[in-house]
Design a protein around this motif. Structure first.
Motif, PDB file in Angstrom:
ATOM      1  N   SER A 120       0.902   8.551  15.692  1.00  0.00           N
ATOM      2  CA  SER A 120       2.130   8.300  16.442  1.00  0.00           C
ATOM      3  C   SER A 120       1.775   7.493  17.677  1.00  0.00           C
ATOM      4  N   ALA A 121       2.301   6.280  17.745  1.00  0.00           N
ATOM      5  CA  ALA A 121       2.048   5.422  18.899  1.00  0.00           C
ATOM      6  C   ALA A 121       3.333   4.657  19.210  1.00  0.00           C
ATOM      7  N   SER A 122       3.256   3.368  19.491  1.00  0.00           N
ATOM      8  CA  SER A 122       4.445   2.671  19.990  1.00  0.00           C
ATOM      9  C   SER A 122       5.555   2.529  18.953  1.00  0.00           C
ATOM     10  N   LEU A 123       5.225   2.416  17.660  1.00  0.00           N
ATOM     11  CA  LEU A 123       6.278   2.291  16.649  1.00  0.00           C
ATOM     12  C   LEU A 123       6.913   3.638  16.329  1.00  0.00           C
ATOM     13  N   LYS A 124       6.110   4.661  16.124  1.00  0.00           N
ATOM     14  CA  LYS A 124       6.664   5.995  15.845  1.00  0.00           C
ATOM     15  C   LYS A 124       7.522   6.477  17.004  1.00  0.00           C
ATOM     16  N   ASN A 125       7.226   6.020  18.202  1.00  0.00           N
ATOM     17  CA  ASN A 125       8.008   6.382  19.381  1.00  0.00           C
ATOM     18  C   ASN A 125       9.488   6.030  19.225  1.00  0.00           C
TER      19      ASN A 125
END
Length: 262
Positions: free
Chosen positions: A154-159
């Protein structure tokens, strides 16, 4: 529109030295959405730190002194939006031109999936606000959970999951967006990028600590010191670099969406 991966720029810095320069495409913008990873009533590394979020807001304000900056989040907890924002200390970061908005309370519209081959969703509902601003920035924590025996980054896209209305995408729990976990999060992330990715001019990943869950729970686990912040103008490039710095393999959604990303 986000830059193509071929010319995407990614930068890194030790957390203590991080100063945020907004993408040139947003310098001079009048309205900007900032999507922070603040969906739980738990501090970092489960959520983004106020130090990193504060540096992002300072950078945006420095280059856009007259802009309206809208901090938009949709929580993933039975705890209320107002209580979570107060607990995490967001209000102390805001100036008079910044507003804090609950994504679940915003008017939503149906966005088409620009991918020629949608995985599951040909359209997704998200706040109408995204198409009414000059651009958006994702500011996330970095987390690794386990789903169905597979590591999920989980990083900038999953955010961006926090932008989707829980009323529409809930499953067994009314507090989460369970429909967006089927058939798997990495696959649905391809649809998320196809529908909302083009609204985001950049991403910031707070990798001061890497959060590692012992199972699927994204708010219970351990923090491993990394001490870095990663940012850039392309969400996929930022997530790939953040994963490498955190000692993780390139997420499968990055490879699927752009196998040639350098």
């Amino acid at each position: 529109m986000p830059l193509s991966p071929a010319i995407a720029s990614v930068q890194t810095a030790p957390t203590a030295e991080f100063i945020y320069p907004p993408p040139t495409s947003l310098q001079g913008a009048r309205r900007i959405v900032v999507k922070p990873n603040l969906g739980y009533p738990v501090g970092p590394p489960v959520t983004v730190s106020m130090a990193v979020l504060g540096r992002v807001l300072e950078g945006l304000r420095r280059h856009n002194p007259q802009a309206e900056i809208l901090i938009v989040e949709g929580v993933c907890s039975k705890v209320s939006f107002d209580a979570i924002m107060a607990k995490n200390g967001v209000h102390a970061l805001l100036d008079e031109g910044m507003r804090l908005l609950d994504a679940d309370q915003l008017d939503c519209v149906e966005y088409p999936n620009r991918s020629p081959n949608p995985v599951r969703f040909k359209t997704l509902w998200a706040p109408k606000l995204l198409q009414e601003v000059d651009g958006c920035i994702s500011v996330s924590a970095f987390k690794r959970t386990q789903l169905k025996g597979e590591a999920l980054i989980s990083a900038s896209l999953k955010n961006l999951y926090g932008l989707f209305p829980r009323a529409k995408y809930k499953a067994r729990s009314p507090n989460s967006r369970g429909q967006l976990h089927r058939p798997s999060v990495p696959l649905v992330l391809q649809d998320v990028y196809g529908t909302l990715g083009h609204f985001f001019h950049g991403g910031v990943v707070d990798c001061t600590q890497k959060f590692v869950s012992r199972d699927w729970q994204p708010d219970r686990g351990d923090g491993i010191p990394i001490g870095q912040v990663i940012w850039g103008d392309n969400l996929l490039a930022v997530d790939k670099t953040a994963s490498a710095m955190a000692g993780e393999e390139t997420p499968s959604y990055v490879t699927a969406l752009d196998p040639n990303l350098d």
